[in-house]
Design a protein around this motif. Structure first.
Motif, PDB file in Angstrom:
ATOM      1  N   ALA A   1      47.688  32.362  38.166  1.00 31.63           N
ATOM      2  CA  ALA A   1      46.138  32.536  37.728  1.00 31.63           C
ATOM      3  C   ALA A   1      46.048  33.049  36.581  1.00 31.63           C
ATOM      4  CB  ALA A   1      45.777  33.851  39.081  1.00 31.63           C
TER       5      ALA A   1
ATOM      6  N   ALA B   1      49.406  31.235  43.843  1.00 30.20           N
ATOM      7  CA  ALA B   1      48.197  32.229  43.668  1.00 30.20           C
ATOM      8  C   ALA B   1      47.566  32.698  45.112  1.00 30.20           C
ATOM      9  CB  ALA B   1      47.013  31.704  42.976  1.00 30.20           C
TER      10      ALA B   1
ATOM     11  N   ALA C   1      42.758  32.353  43.571  1.00 30.03           N
ATOM     12  CA  ALA C   1      42.287  31.161  43.569  1.00 30.03           C
ATOM     13  C   ALA C   1      40.733  30.959  43.631  1.00 30.03           C
ATOM     14  CB  ALA C   1      42.784  30.270  44.712  1.00 30.03           C
TER      15      ALA C   1
ATOM     16  N   VAL D   1      41.399  24.087  39.133  1.00 31.94           N
ATOM     17  CA  VAL D   1      42.469  24.288  39.764  1.00 31.94           C
ATOM     18  C   VAL D   1      42.426  23.602  41.016  1.00 31.94           C
ATOM     19  CG1 VAL D   1      43.348  26.352  38.910  1.00 31.94           C
ATOM     20  CG2 VAL D   1      41.651  26.316  40.940  1.00 31.94           C
TER      21      VAL D   1
ATOM     22  N   PRO E   1      44.511  23.431  45.164  1.00 30.87           N
ATOM     23  CA  PRO E   1      45.709  23.654  45.928  1.00 30.87           C
ATOM     24  C   PRO E   1      46.702  22.273  46.049  1.00 30.87           C
ATOM     25  CG  PRO E   1      43.790  23.116  47.459  1.00 30.87           C
ATOM     26  CD  PRO E   1      43.440  23.031  45.837  1.00 30.87           C
TER      27      PRO E   1
END
Length: 135
Positions: free
Chosen positions: A88, A108, A113, A123, A125
């Motif tokens: 992060a 994170a 997140a 970002v 996942p």
């Protein structure tokens, strides 16, 4: 990792990989599970058949989804830096111009997140656990 067969409110079927049942519930509640065809966030688990191994197989069958995940893992690991729990901070620093931009991956917490997404930091996942976390 758990693979779930999922279905959106429009009737589209797709698969999703999650660290645990709780991870699926949390991710879905946060609105981060969406249909791969229409983008609907109204997603439910659909009926699945359990995977049962045959008594004896000369060669293990290669699951296309698992092969794709392994290929994705190799691509990510070969082309980005693992920053661990500093993900992060590193992502935010790059977004704000305080650090040089580069491809990174790491870990994170869900709240971290969420904050990154709210701040407009790009970002996403990853559908696997970093190798540094596996035994």
């Amino acid at each position: 990792m758990i693979r779930y067969a999922l279905r959106c409110d429009q009737g589209h079927d797709f698969d999703g990989w999650f660290r645990s049942s709780e991870a699926f519930d949390t991710t879905r509640a946060a609105g981060h599970v969406a249909c791969t065809q229409c983008g609907s966030a109204k997603v439910e688990k659909s009926l699945m058949a359990p995977v049962v191994a045959a008594a004896r197989q000369a060669e293990p069958a290669v699951n296309p989804a698992e092969a794709a995940l392994q290929a994705l893992r190799r691509q990510v690991e070969a082309n980005s830096d693992y920053v661990g729990l500093k993900f992060a901070d590193e992502a935010r620093a790059m977004h704000e111009g305080r650090a040089p931009t580069r491809a990174i991956h790491g870990e994170a917490k869900l709240e971290e997140a969420r904050k990154l997404i709210e701040e407009g930091v790009p970002v996403a996942p990853l559908p696997f656990i970093p190798r540094q976390k596996t035994n």
